[in-house]
Design an enzyme around this catalytic site. Structure first.
Site, PDB file in Angstrom:
ATOM      1  N   ARG A  66      20.531  53.804  57.458  1.00 47.04           N
ATOM      2  CA  ARG A  66      20.689  54.451  58.764  1.00 47.04           C
ATOM      3  C   ARG A  66      19.361  54.865  59.364  1.00 47.04           C
ATOM      4  NH1 ARG A  66      25.198  58.563  56.552  1.00 47.04           N
ATOM      5  NH2 ARG A  66      23.633  58.542  54.897  1.00 47.04           N
ATOM      6  N   GLU A 118      10.228  63.743  47.556  1.00 44.09           N
ATOM      7  CA  GLU A 118      11.382  62.854  47.686  1.00 44.09           C
ATOM      8  C   GLU A 118      11.486  61.931  46.470  1.00 44.09           C
ATOM      9  OE1 GLU A 118      11.249  60.617  51.283  1.00 44.09           O
ATOM     10  OE2 GLU A 118      11.846  62.294  52.548  1.00 44.09           O
ATOM     11  N   THR A 348      58.137  35.514  39.525  1.00 41.58           N
ATOM     12  CA  THR A 348      58.759  35.955  40.764  1.00 41.58           C
ATOM     13  C   THR A 348      59.842  34.966  41.189  1.00 41.58           C
ATOM     14  OG1 THR A 348      56.726  37.022  41.506  1.00 41.58           O
ATOM     15  CG2 THR A 348      58.341  36.488  43.191  1.00 41.58           C
ATOM     16  N   ARG A 379      55.401  26.526  48.425  1.00 35.60           N
ATOM     17  CA  ARG A 379      55.606  27.470  47.320  1.00 35.60           C
ATOM     18  C   ARG A 379      56.222  26.728  46.140  1.00 35.60           C
ATOM     19  NH1 ARG A 379      54.373  31.544  44.475  1.00 35.60           N
ATOM     20  NH2 ARG A 379      55.313  33.608  44.775  1.00 35.60           N
ATOM     21  N   HIS A 751      41.977  40.544  43.887  1.00 35.75           N
ATOM     22  CA  HIS A 751      41.544  40.971  42.555  1.00 35.75           C
ATOM     23  C   HIS A 751      40.475  42.060  42.660  1.00 35.75           C
ATOM     24  CE1 HIS A 751      42.814  36.780  40.894  1.00 35.75           C
ATOM     25  NE2 HIS A 751      43.834  37.610  40.986  1.00 35.75           N
ATOM     26  N   LYS A 771      26.667  23.263  40.266  1.00 33.09           N
ATOM     27  CA  LYS A 771      26.428  21.847  40.566  1.00 33.09           C
ATOM     28  C   LYS A 771      25.044  21.425  40.096  1.00 33.09           C
ATOM     29  CE  LYS A 771      27.265  18.447  44.166  1.00 33.09           C
ATOM     30  NZ  LYS A 771      27.815  18.201  45.502  1.00 33.09           N
ATOM     31  N   ALA A 773      23.392  22.709  37.714  1.00 34.29           N
ATOM     32  CA  ALA A 773      23.340  22.730  36.241  1.00 34.29           C
ATOM     33  C   ALA A 773      23.989  21.501  35.623  1.00 34.29           C
ATOM     34  CB  ALA A 773      24.016  23.992  35.724  1.00 34.29           C
ATOM     35  N   VAL A 777      31.468  19.811  40.624  1.00 33.81           N
ATOM     36  CA  VAL A 777      31.897  20.819  41.593  1.00 33.81           C
ATOM     37  C   VAL A 777      32.420  20.116  42.845  1.00 33.81           C
ATOM     38  CG1 VAL A 777      31.194  22.803  42.984  1.00 33.81           C
ATOM     39  CG2 VAL A 777      30.182  22.447  40.717  1.00 33.81           C
ATOM     40  N   SER A 780      35.547  21.510  48.054  1.00 27.88           N
ATOM     41  CA  SER A 780      36.471  22.600  48.362  1.00 27.88           C
ATOM     42  C   SER A 780      37.599  22.575  47.345  1.00 27.88           C
ATOM     43  CB  SER A 780      37.053  22.454  49.770  1.00 27.88           C
ATOM     44  OG  SER A 780      37.921  21.326  49.826  1.00 27.88           O
TER      45      SER A 780
END
Length: 1092
Positions: A66, A118, A348, A379, A751, A771, A773, A777, A780
């Site tokens: 601030r 301070e 569920t 679903r 979570h 990726k 490493a 991957v 999406s």
């Protein structure tokens, strides 16, 4: 979620109230809050120091830096503060990407000080303990404290000391301030621990000759510890991140969530947006948001939220109607889309939750069509086919465009359809119905293995799993590489019969020799046995009151599955780890305070116990063992081929997404070898690498899939292990939460651990590192299945994987209750009822919800009308019933019923026995004349005979006229009860023909004998017939039927029960002893033949 930011004012209130230190903390509780509604004159009266001191003013809205942003007014008087606020209060301000309105400010005394006075101090939680950071140069220009500050780690369960603070943190502090700062930091750390803070930063803390001043403060607390800290916290308000408004709908859903065992979350991102979501599952909700943002919908995404944990129909309805209400307030030129998505549920009932959504959609069908809303549904899970069918029907009957898809469609494919990036198929492939998987299609009715008839009470000691190896004394115990085998035995903590039956059905379909559940522990009942099914036959599983007995009697058990609540999970888990036979514990509960979880982890590491969870559904090893509800219902177990091992092992955080991975892997590879959901908390008991390294060392695993998540840095350990060659098997990895970097303000996902505190914790950064490493991957989540298939096909081509021939699993009968819920069977009901229905969210009396009963103020008489007569009776009728109950409530202790009740009470019997004793005396001679009087008078009146003829006929037949006569009352000493009722009836009843007839009879009988009056039983009987016949609610036949079946006597029984209970309580209160009737009140006579 767990760690939630609190306002600076709340944080300082906690500090000033509860810190324990020898340092002189100044300006305690000297702060004033300013909002647009603030009256400054009243504020000055409440805080007189505002008029006498120099002041500091700043916004208190979770804004960082601030001072750098020019948002702190320093060294002002009150008028100066007001002038400073004029240009800022209720003005829009940009902080980073976020734009928001400044509307909450804090005024505090200005503290003159030097730069060298301070200091910077910060405490934050990590998995291994709490870090204390200190820098001797605090203030606005503190810079990169992570690089500059001195650090002290206080391990879990360790204590901080002033000596360690001085030695490790205060090396650059002058001697005259060291003791003050050391005491303050120790006090601050103890406060941090006691009040379950997860983050606490003070910059600067100022130390002058006068004492310690806390200038600027930022803090987070573990909201799950509310049940522990409520007395100290009080009602804490958690402000939204700057740039996002706090909407009443969010508060409403948060309140629903707090009152529910399920999880209900809602965050409004852009109420004017055209893309709305209603997603089931914490992990799935993140995946859908990611996909929407990946496809360019970030600016139109209206909300983030989730519903999970088996919410009831009413809870789902309340959640759905809130979203539908929000999305139909403003029109969008392109129309709107609603994505009702979710992964494959574990437990569920999808159809049940969809009922609530369907109700809401029917209620809002007009606005939905007006706003041109198109709905996309995807679903899977228990009974999902019925849920999808109902959704499809709603679209047809209401005219709302609804596109419905099941597990045959990739989870996020509907996002591409909704946003116009992929075509909408006309006839999506239909998955088989639940029942199709469960019927024996081979034509054989034999039980597959002879061993299935063996006794399960015999303990078998053969174990395939590699147990934890004991390390040298003093060091931690090495953890098992193989957690589960076909011989694994477990104990289930909690009375979770559905989950246990699901485990047994899985065992049976996997052709295990014995059930995987050896026993259950439930401390709220005594030791007993619980009945379950093993295939076609019934077996008994012991239930123990305490853990020690269960462990002693089942030494072959090495797994505990804990369904303990969030309040008891810590104690029960710590107790379990006292038994060295336990190597693996799954903790299902969500909402365990992080400090407790870290203590569990520390103890587990010391004892070599693998913890799965908390906040998890568990894990599954196909063909061997499953934890609780993992994998869902049996139809999903069979559809995803989880009854036999494949070659792919996975680990995820989300339970719902783990089931989605089961589906994806079964469709693209030879299936799952093992899968674990480590849980969504910030500190899961075991981490990704724990399981990935186990998979690396398991010969049966040929490739590994990891579904990571925003928040934490565990995925980087996988990168490191790949680079170092510790992991050589192909790893397919994707971290969900990529959308977080696109939002202008911070969003807490479903979570607790899904929140990035620094750039390296974002999903985008982790996916990039993985990726680089060498992990595979995808671009999406949409492409995750494709890349898994590509890697698998390559391993098959190389001969690393040789797919085995499919063997059909044994059939398992469907439970009757589930088959009935699916609508596959029917049977006649044992009972029929038409007066009350308690099955829904709200109790219903004869079609009237209990809330309406109270709103309508129908009283006890109206309630009785609903339950006895199945009608909403007129007001006067309800009042008459209540008057009848009042006048029949008691008639003294001498009558037979009261006498019996008193004698029974004095014999030491309980309330029910004493009341029953009194009620059993009710009959034609005492109190039971209402029905008889009503019948006699009605018959005479309806036959048309005159009152005199009726009296003469009864005399001739030698019968008493019921309802006529009284032992005490007479024409000269009238019964006031009858008089009160008569006045009311004559004034309010539309017609009193039968009462008038009875009063004419009374004139005849009293002329012969003055006490032959129409008594209270007779009056109520005939008046009630008039009521039933003339109130307009009944036909003549219905009115006569109620008299015939004894409804009127019920009035006396109900009323007099009040009196009998009063006599019982009176005797107990007076402590009256055993009653013995006096001899002198008994005539002792000889038998007649002897006296003669």
């Amino acid at each position: 979620m767990s760690a939630k930011a609190i306002s600076e004012q709340t944080g300082k209130e906690f500090l000033y109230k509860y810190i324990c230190t020898s340092a002189a903390v100044q300006n305690r509780f000297r702060f004033a809050n300013v909002t647009p509604e603030t009256d400054f004159e009243r504020l000055a009266q409440e805080h007189p120091w505002l008029l006498t001191e120099r002041l500091v003013v700043k916004p208190d809205q979770l804004i960082k830096r601030r001072g750098k942003l020019g948002l702190v007014g320093v060294n002002l008087d009150l008028n100066g503060v007001r002038d400073w606020l004029k240009t800022r209060l209720m003005r829009e301000t940009t902080v980073g990407k976020a734009k928001g309105i400044l509307k909450n400010f804090l005024i505090e005394p200005f503290v003159p000080h030097k730069q060298e006075e301070e200091f910077y101090v910060c405490i934050y939680a990590t998995r291994e303990g709490d870090h204390v950071l200190f820098h001797h140069e605090g203030g606005v220009d503190v810079g990169d404290v992570d690089a500059k500050a001195k650090k002290l780690l206080i391990g879990v369960d360790e204590k901080i000391s002033e000596d360690s603070v001085k030695k490790e943190l205060l090396t650059h502090v002058s001697n005259e301030r060291k003791s003050v700062l050391a005491s303050f930091i120790v006090g601050l750390f103890n406060l941090y621990e006691d009040l379950f803070f997860t983050y606490l930063e003070i910059n600067p803390v100022v130390v002058t000759k006068d004492g310690v001043f806390v200038l600027d403060m930022a803090a987070k607390i573990d909201a799950t510890a509310d049940y522990i800290c409520k007395a100290k916290w009080g009602d804490v308000e958690f402000p939204p991140p700057f740039g996002r408004e706090a909407y009443p709908e969010e508060a409403y859903i948060a309140d629903l969530d707090a009152k529910s065992g399920a999880s209900l979350k809602l965050t409004l991102l852009n109420p004017r947006g055209r893309i709305w979501t209603m997603v089931a599952g914490g992990g799935a909700s993140v995946v859908y948001s990611d996909t929407i943002c990946d496809l360019g919908g970030v600016d139109e995404l209206a909300n983030y939220g989730e519903y999970s944990g088996a919410p009831s129909e009413q809870q789902t309805y309340d959640y759905a109607k809130t979203i539908l209400s929000l999305m139909t307030r403003e029109k969008h030129p392109d129309g709107k889309v609603l994505i009702i998505g979710g992964s494959i549920a574990n437990f569920t009932n999808v159809a049940a939750t969809f009922k609530g959504i369907v109700r809401a959609m029917r209620d809002y069908q007009g606005p939905l069509k007006e706003h041109e809303v198109t709905i996309f549904v995807r679903r899977g899970g228990p009974n999902y086919q019925e849920g999808l069918r109902v959704m499809g029907e709603v679209g047809k009957t209401t005219g709302i465009p609804i596109h419905v898809f099941g597990t045959e469609t990739h989870m996020t494919a509907i996002v591409g359809m909704a946003l116009g990036h992929r075509p909408i198929p006309n006839q999506p492939p239909v998955a088989a119905h639940t029942a199709n998987f469960l019927l024996n299609s081979s034509g054989s009715t034999s039980t597959p293995a002879s061993s299935r008839t063996a006794s399960f009470s015999e303990n078998r000691t053969t174990v395939e799993s590699s147990p934890a190896k004991k390390a040298k004394t003093g060091g931690p115990v090495a953890k098992a590489t193989t957690l589960f085998s076909k011989q694994t035995k477990s104990i289930v903590w909690g009375m979770q019969t559905r989950a246990v039956q699901g485990m047994l059905d899985f065992d049976y379909v996997c052709s295990r020799d014995e059930p995987s559940v050896a026993a259950m522990v439930y401390p709220f009942t005594g030791d007993h046995k619980q009945k379950f099914y093993w295939g076609h036959k019934e077996i008994l599983i012991p239930v123990y009151k305490n853990m020690g007995d269960a462990m002693k009697k089942h030494p072959d058990v090495d797994v505990l599955i804990s369904f303990a609540s969030l309040r008891s999970a810590f104690d029960s888990t710590m107790e379990t780890m006292q038994y060295p036979q336990i190597h693996t514990i799954a903790i299902i509960a969500e909402g365990i305070p992080e400090a407790h979880t870290r203590k569990i982890i520390k103890t587990a590491d010391e004892k070599g116990v693998t913890i799965i969870g908390p906040a998890t559904v568990g894990g599954i090893k196909p063909g061997c063992f499953k934890i609780g509800n993992t994998g869902g219902m049996l139809d999903n177990i069979l559809a995803s081929k989880l009854y036999r091992p494949g070659s792919v092992a996975y680990v995820s955080r989300s339970g719902g997404m783990s089931n989605e991975l089961n589906n994806i892997i079964s469709r693209t590879t030879d299936g799952v070898f093992e899968g674990v959901a480590i849980g969504g908390d910030r500190y899961p008991g075991s981490v990704f690498t724990d399981h990935v390294l186990r998979y690396q060392d398991s010969p049966g695993v040929k490739m590994i899939v990891v579904l990571g998540e925003i928040g934490g840095t565990e995925e980087y350990k996988i990168c490191q292990a790949i680079k170092q060659g510790r992991i050589t098997k192909p790893v397919v990895c994707w971290c969900i939460g990529t959308c977080a970097t696109m939002f202008s303000s911070e969003v807490q996902f479903g979570h607790a651990g899904a929140c990035a505190n620094q750039a390296s914790e974002t999903a985008v950064a982790k996916n990039k590192a993985l990726k680089e490493a060498g992990a595979f991957v995808p671009k999406s989540f949409d492409e995750l299945g494709e890349i898994i298939k590509t890697v698998y096909d390559d391993l098959v081509a190389k001969g690393v994987i040789q797919p085995a021939e499919e063997m059909p699993p044994p059939t398992v009968p469907m439970d009757y209750s589930w088959a009935r819920e699916l609508g596959l069977i029917r049977k006649p009901a044992s009972f029929m009822t038409s007066i009350c229905d308690e099955r829904g969210q709200e109790l219903i009396y004869a079609g009237m919800p209990i809330t309406e009963v109270f709103k309508s103020e129908i009283g006890l008489g109206g309630t009785l009308g609903l339950l006895w007569f199945q009608r909403r009776l007129p007001r006067y009728a309800c009042q008459f019933i209540e008057m009848c109950l009042m006048v029949t409530a008691d008639h003294g202790p001498a009558v037979s019923g009261a006498h019996n009740t008193i004698v029974c009470a004095r014999a030491g019997k309980d309330l029910i026995s004493s009341l029953t004793s009194g009620l059993l005396t009710i009959g034609d001679r005492f109190g039971g004349a209402l029905d008889a009087a009503a019948k006699q008078f009605s018959k005479a009146f309806d036959s048309g005979i005159l009152p005199m003829e009726f009296v003469n006929k009864m005399k001739k037949d030698g019968k008493l006229i019921m309802g006529i006569g009284h032992r005490v009352k007479s024409i000269n000493n009238p019964d006031m009860r009858v008089q009160i009722l008569k006045d009311f009836v004559k004034q309010h009843f539309p017609s009193t023909q039968l009462l008038d007839y009875a009063l004419d009879v009374e004139k005849i009988t009293t002329s012969k004998k003055p006490n032959l009056i129409l008594n209270v039983d007779g009056f109520i009987g005939v008046a009630f017939v008039d009521l039933l016949r003339t109130c307009g609610g009944f036909t003549r036949d219905e009115a006569d039927e109620f008299v015939e079946i004894g409804a009127l006597n019920g009035i006396f029984v109900l009323g007099r029960s009040m009196g009998f209970i009063g006599h019982y309580l009176d005797q107990k209160r007076l402590r009256q002893g055993l009653y013995r009737h006096p001899w002198d009140d008994i005539s002792y006579v000889l038998p007649e033949h002897m006296s003669m």
